[in-house]
Design an enzyme around this catalytic site. Sequence first.
Site, mmCIF file in Angstrom:
data_model
loop_
_atom_site.group_PDB
_atom_site.id
_atom_site.type_symbol
_atom_site.label_atom_id
_atom_site.label_comp_id
_atom_site.label_asym_id
_atom_site.label_seq_id
_atom_site.Cartn_x
_atom_site.Cartn_y
_atom_site.Cartn_z
ATOM 1 N N HIS A 5 2.432 -7.254 -0.329
ATOM 2 C CA HIS A 5 1.607 -6.639 -0.120
ATOM 3 C C HIS A 5 2.374 -5.136 -0.446
ATOM 4 O O HIS A 5 3.159 -4.262 -0.545
ATOM 5 C CB HIS A 5 0.880 -6.157 1.058
ATOM 6 C CG HIS A 5 -0.079 -5.159 1.983
ATOM 7 N ND1 HIS A 5 0.309 -4.460 2.845
ATOM 8 C CD2 HIS A 5 -1.004 -5.229 1.087
ATOM 9 C CE1 HIS A 5 -0.615 -3.756 2.522
ATOM 10 N NE2 HIS A 5 -1.372 -4.052 1.602
ATOM 11 N N GLU A 25 0.317 -7.761 -4.875
ATOM 12 C CA GLU A 25 -0.740 -6.594 -5.093
ATOM 13 C C GLU A 25 -0.369 -5.291 -5.070
ATOM 14 O O GLU A 25 0.665 -4.776 -4.396
ATOM 15 C CB GLU A 25 -1.210 -7.083 -3.387
ATOM 16 C CG GLU A 25 -2.620 -6.326 -3.456
ATOM 17 C CD GLU A 25 -2.281 -4.865 -1.970
ATOM 18 O OE1 GLU A 25 -3.229 -4.343 -1.622
ATOM 19 O OE2 GLU A 25 -1.226 -4.858 -2.375
ATOM 20 N N ASP A 27 -1.942 -0.949 -5.758
ATOM 21 C CA ASP A 27 -2.832 0.089 -5.925
ATOM 22 C C ASP A 27 -2.682 0.467 -6.567
ATOM 23 O O ASP A 27 -2.448 1.386 -7.303
ATOM 24 C CB ASP A 27 -2.675 0.427 -4.757
ATOM 25 C CG ASP A 27 -2.542 -0.047 -3.020
ATOM 26 O OD1 ASP A 27 -3.667 -0.848 -2.627
ATOM 27 O OD2 ASP A 27 -1.294 -0.087 -2.774
ATOM 28 N N HIS A 41 -0.743 3.760 -2.981
ATOM 29 C CA HIS A 41 -1.766 3.527 -1.638
ATOM 30 C C HIS A 41 -1.667 5.062 -1.220
ATOM 31 O O HIS A 41 -2.769 4.920 -0.827
ATOM 32 C CB HIS A 41 -1.049 2.598 -0.892
ATOM 33 C CG HIS A 41 -2.094 2.229 0.045
ATOM 34 N ND1 HIS A 41 -2.188 3.080 1.094
ATOM 35 C CD2 HIS A 41 -2.404 0.956 0.355
ATOM 36 C CE1 HIS A 41 -2.819 2.548 1.975
ATOM 37 N NE2 HIS A 41 -3.457 0.958 1.441
ATOM 38 N N ASP A 85 -4.937 -4.213 -6.656
ATOM 39 C CA ASP A 85 -6.198 -3.479 -5.171
ATOM 40 C C ASP A 85 -6.255 -2.557 -5.927
ATOM 41 O O ASP A 85 -5.967 -1.251 -5.683
ATOM 42 C CB ASP A 85 -5.858 -3.247 -4.563
ATOM 43 C CG ASP A 85 -6.486 -2.740 -3.259
ATOM 44 O OD1 ASP A 85 -7.351 -2.353 -2.727
ATOM 45 O OD2 ASP A 85 -6.301 -2.795 -1.825
#
EC number: 4.6.1.-
Length: 274
Positions: A5, A25, A27, A41, A85
């Site tokens: 993540h 993942e 962002d 993020h 993301d």
Amino acid sequence: WIMGHMVNAIEQVDEFLNLGANAIEFDIDFDKDGIAQITHHGIPCDCGRKCTKKAIFTEYLDNIRQVTTPDDPKFREQLVLLALDLKLQRISSAKAYRAGEDVAKKLLDHYWQRGNSRARAYILLNIPLVEDYEFIRAFKDTLKNEGYESYNDRVGINFTGNEDLDKIRDVLEILGIHKQVWQADGITSCFARGTERLKEALEKRDTPGYNYINKVYAWTLVRKSIMRRSLRLGVDGVMSNNPDRVIKVLKEKEFADKFRLATYNDNPWEKFRG
């Protein structure tokens, strides 16, 4: 699939792969015009994590292309899925189409290199809200207009905002999407979340003839007890800040004969038939 993540800095890719992730993942942050700028993020984010790590998006793609290209010195065989993301909630919905065009072109230029790259990871487009569905339309339109529609086979769709599953189905129907769909359910690791919606998603996935959910994953899991709970329910994937903890849980007697890590030979768009 164990998704690392918030892997937003280039140096974090190997870090999370070394912990056992086979998917990552990251962002994608846009400017006000819908142009993808950086992997970032921002604050707030998960408890115990640094929220501000970042990279230039195109440089990140150049690196991850190498990491997923066989015979490249940076190649890591285990990395088979990239979850983008898309921080579309930070820009106007009117810019979602422009954002879809831009991300498609940057993938074409920096990841797939318009047919000249052998980078092999599957791509999962994580859309925060159904109101941003024009991103998907633009992405597919751009691949078609640029002459690379075949890359659609490598790309899946996932709505991450915990919205009503029937509402998501309706939007997928509008877009004509009946395959290559993942469904996420979860919340930041700082808070607890029940399983009602997760169970509903799994039930729909397992319903014969239902084509709007092929895979289901839970996020962001850090406690082993919650990982076990999700595995008992039958999720296809887990997103975690601690892939090594997921690996340890998978080795436990209860799960060792039921689950294994996905490899490149496992199609992420097919429902698992146990």
